[in-house]
Design an enzyme around this catalytic site. Structure first.
Site, PDB file in Angstrom:
ATOM      1  N   GLU A  99      24.848  52.267  43.981  1.00 22.70           N
ATOM      2  CA  GLU A  99      24.328  53.615  43.780  1.00 22.70           C
ATOM      3  C   GLU A  99      23.376  53.618  42.573  1.00 22.70           C
ATOM      4  O   GLU A  99      23.651  52.932  41.579  1.00 22.70           O
ATOM      5  CB  GLU A  99      25.541  54.501  43.489  1.00 22.70           C
ATOM      6  CG  GLU A  99      25.319  55.963  43.456  1.00 22.70           C
ATOM      7  CD  GLU A  99      26.631  56.674  43.076  1.00 22.70           C
ATOM      8  OE1 GLU A  99      26.536  57.785  42.574  1.00 22.70           O
ATOM      9  OE2 GLU A  99      27.723  56.104  43.263  1.00 22.70           O
ATOM     10  N   ILE A 101      21.849  55.291  39.325  1.00 18.90           N
ATOM     11  CA  ILE A 101      22.206  56.336  38.348  1.00 18.90           C
ATOM     12  C   ILE A 101      20.919  57.012  37.904  1.00 18.90           C
ATOM     13  O   ILE A 101      20.072  56.377  37.274  1.00 18.90           O
ATOM     14  CB  ILE A 101      22.905  55.745  37.110  1.00 18.90           C
ATOM     15  CG1 ILE A 101      24.143  54.935  37.500  1.00 18.90           C
ATOM     16  CG2 ILE A 101      23.261  56.854  36.122  1.00 18.90           C
ATOM     17  CD1 ILE A 101      24.661  54.063  36.361  1.00 18.90           C
ATOM     18  N   ASP A 202      33.521  45.009  28.850  1.00 21.11           N
ATOM     19  CA  ASP A 202      32.257  44.634  28.189  1.00 21.11           C
ATOM     20  C   ASP A 202      31.519  45.916  27.785  1.00 21.11           C
ATOM     21  O   ASP A 202      30.350  46.122  28.106  1.00 21.11           O
ATOM     22  CB  ASP A 202      31.401  43.804  29.156  1.00 21.11           C
ATOM     23  CG  ASP A 202      30.219  43.132  28.454  1.00 21.11           C
ATOM     24  OD1 ASP A 202      30.164  43.151  27.208  1.00 21.11           O
ATOM     25  OD2 ASP A 202      29.336  42.595  29.150  1.00 21.11           O
TER      26      ASP A 202
HETATM   27  P1  ADP Z   1      22.670  42.824  33.219  1.00 24.73           P
HETATM   28  O1  ADP Z   1      23.837  42.356  34.026  1.00 24.73           O
HETATM   29  O2  ADP Z   1      21.449  41.990  33.390  1.00 24.73           O
HETATM   30  O3  ADP Z   1      23.029  43.067  31.756  1.00 24.73           O
HETATM   31  P2  ADP Z   1      22.868  45.702  33.779  1.00 24.73           P
HETATM   32  O4  ADP Z   1      23.900  45.889  34.829  1.00 24.73           O
HETATM   33  O5  ADP Z   1      23.310  45.996  32.373  1.00 24.73           O
HETATM   34  O6  ADP Z   1      22.224  44.238  33.861  1.00 24.73           O
HETATM   35  O7  ADP Z   1      21.608  46.601  34.165  1.00 24.73           O
HETATM   36  C1  ADP Z   1      20.358  46.498  33.503  1.00 24.73           C
HETATM   37  C2  ADP Z   1      19.840  47.897  33.126  1.00 24.73           C
HETATM   38  O8  ADP Z   1      19.657  48.675  34.300  1.00 24.73           O
HETATM   39  C3  ADP Z   1      20.851  48.681  32.281  1.00 24.73           C
HETATM   40  O9  ADP Z   1      20.592  48.555  30.916  1.00 24.73           O
HETATM   41  C4  ADP Z   1      20.697  50.113  32.741  1.00 24.73           C
HETATM   42  O10 ADP Z   1      19.770  50.796  31.920  1.00 24.73           O
HETATM   43  C5  ADP Z   1      20.138  50.002  34.125  1.00 24.73           C
HETATM   44  N1  ADP Z   1      21.171  50.250  35.154  1.00 24.73           N
HETATM   45  C6  ADP Z   1      22.328  49.573  35.336  1.00 24.73           C
HETATM   46  N2  ADP Z   1      23.002  50.017  36.408  1.00 24.73           N
HETATM   47  C7  ADP Z   1      22.228  51.016  36.935  1.00 24.73           C
HETATM   48  C8  ADP Z   1      22.363  51.877  38.067  1.00 24.73           C
HETATM   49  N3  ADP Z   1      23.412  51.777  38.897  1.00 24.73           N
HETATM   50  N4  ADP Z   1      21.386  52.767  38.296  1.00 24.73           N
HETATM   51  C9  ADP Z   1      20.300  52.865  37.479  1.00 24.73           C
HETATM   52  N5  ADP Z   1      20.109  52.093  36.397  1.00 24.73           N
HETATM   53  C10 ADP Z   1      21.057  51.173  36.125  1.00 24.73           C
END
Ligand code: ADP
Length: 293
Positions: A99, A101, A202
């Protein structure tokens, strides 16, 4: 980095297989901010989604474990997480769709609600510390063999494997093995009895966003049944969350006295992870903590 065409086709194919829906990807936009993966906003004829794709050297089951972690947190019905949709592998590239965000402004009571919902997550307990499967923190394997005591779990599933890895990578000198052993012996005195709690695992400032309703959504978990002080300690590693968050958490679900003195010991695990992934100053911080033992 632009999303390659082969990966697009593979995602559409998996959507059909796993969800039985034919979805066409219309456009993708890179999202920056993560440490580990390439992230994209995925615009499709079925709506907007969030895509993570693994860099070539990422473990192949990284996203399967992230999918399972998100499911576990979602099933707790406590704090919001993005619903995971599908994961797959295309050649040497893995991917995860979830999904999207839509980030909004935080509500005035954001920190109080964050504390309340995180406390509800932490009230989800289990007979032992651990999880049915191993998973990852970042790209590092995280062992989750069940243990009855937090001290044993923290010593032998968390600290020891990473201290050994640091020695193997020549990040730490051989004497740290002894320092680590002394610390493991002291853990039962350091940590008071605490029930296993479902934790995010985390929880740093880059792993939550205010969702469309202005309330927190957490993501990128390394979830397991652990000591809830681990989540609180991680929030404090890089400056800390707003003061209201800690105040509300303590009101709702007080931590055992002395938790602030245990923060550094909890942070040791996260510092080991950072030392292995990023080196530099994190190695010095690990050395300094271990030198106290
Ligand atoms: P990584 O595993 O490379 O650290 P993240 O899961 O933290 O990646 O996601 C990278 C960036 O994308 C996050 O810092 C956040 O701002 C954005 N993000 C993460 N999940 C979502 C989501 N479901 N929808 C929109 N943006 C997201």
């Amino acid at each position: 980095m632009a999303l390659n065409n082969l990966l697009k086709i593979s995602i559409e194919r998996e959507w059909q297989i796993q969800k039985n829906i034919s979805v066409k990807i219309k456009q993708t936009f890179p999202i920056y901010g993560g440490d580990i993966c390439n992230a994209y906003r995925l615009e499709t004829d079925a709506g907007i989604f969030f895509l993570k794709s693994g860099k070539a050297d990422a473990p192949k089951d990284l996203f399967e474990k992230e999918y399972n972690g998100l499911q576990l947190l979602a099933k707790s019905n406590t704090i919001a997480v993005p619903r995971p949709l599908l994961f797959g592998i295309d050649g040497n590239q893995s991917f995860l769709v979830m999904e999207f965000i839509q980030k909004a402004h935080a509500q005035n009571d954001f920190w109080g609600i964050f504390a309340e919902k995180l406390a509800s997550l932490h009230r989800c307990s289990h007979a032992q510390f651990g999880l049915e499967e191993d998973n990852y923190i970042g790209v590092l394997p995280q062992k989750n063999n069940f243990q009855h005591s937090w001290s044993d779990f923290y010593a032998f599933q968390r600290l020891e494997p990473l201290i050994k890895r640091c020695l193997h990578d020549n990040l730490l000198p051989p004497e740290t093995i002894k320092q680590g052993e002394k610390l493991y012996q002291k853990l039962p005195e350091i940590f008071p009895e605490e029930k296993p709690a479902l934790i995010h695992g985390d929880l740093w400032g880059g792993n939550y966003l205010p969702g469309p309703d202005g309330h927190p959504i957490i993501f990128d978990p390394a979830a397991y049944y652990g000591n809830r002080e681990m989540d609180l300690a991680m929030t404090r590693l890089f400056g800390g969350f707003d003061r209201r968050f800690y105040w509300h958490y303590q009101e709702i679900f007080p931590l055992a006295p002395g938790w602030e003195e245990r923060i550094e010991i909890c942070q040791l695990y996260y510092l080991l992870v950072h030392a292995i992934l990023f080196g530099g100053g994190y190695v010095q911080q690990v050395r300094k903590i271990l030198a106290g033992f």
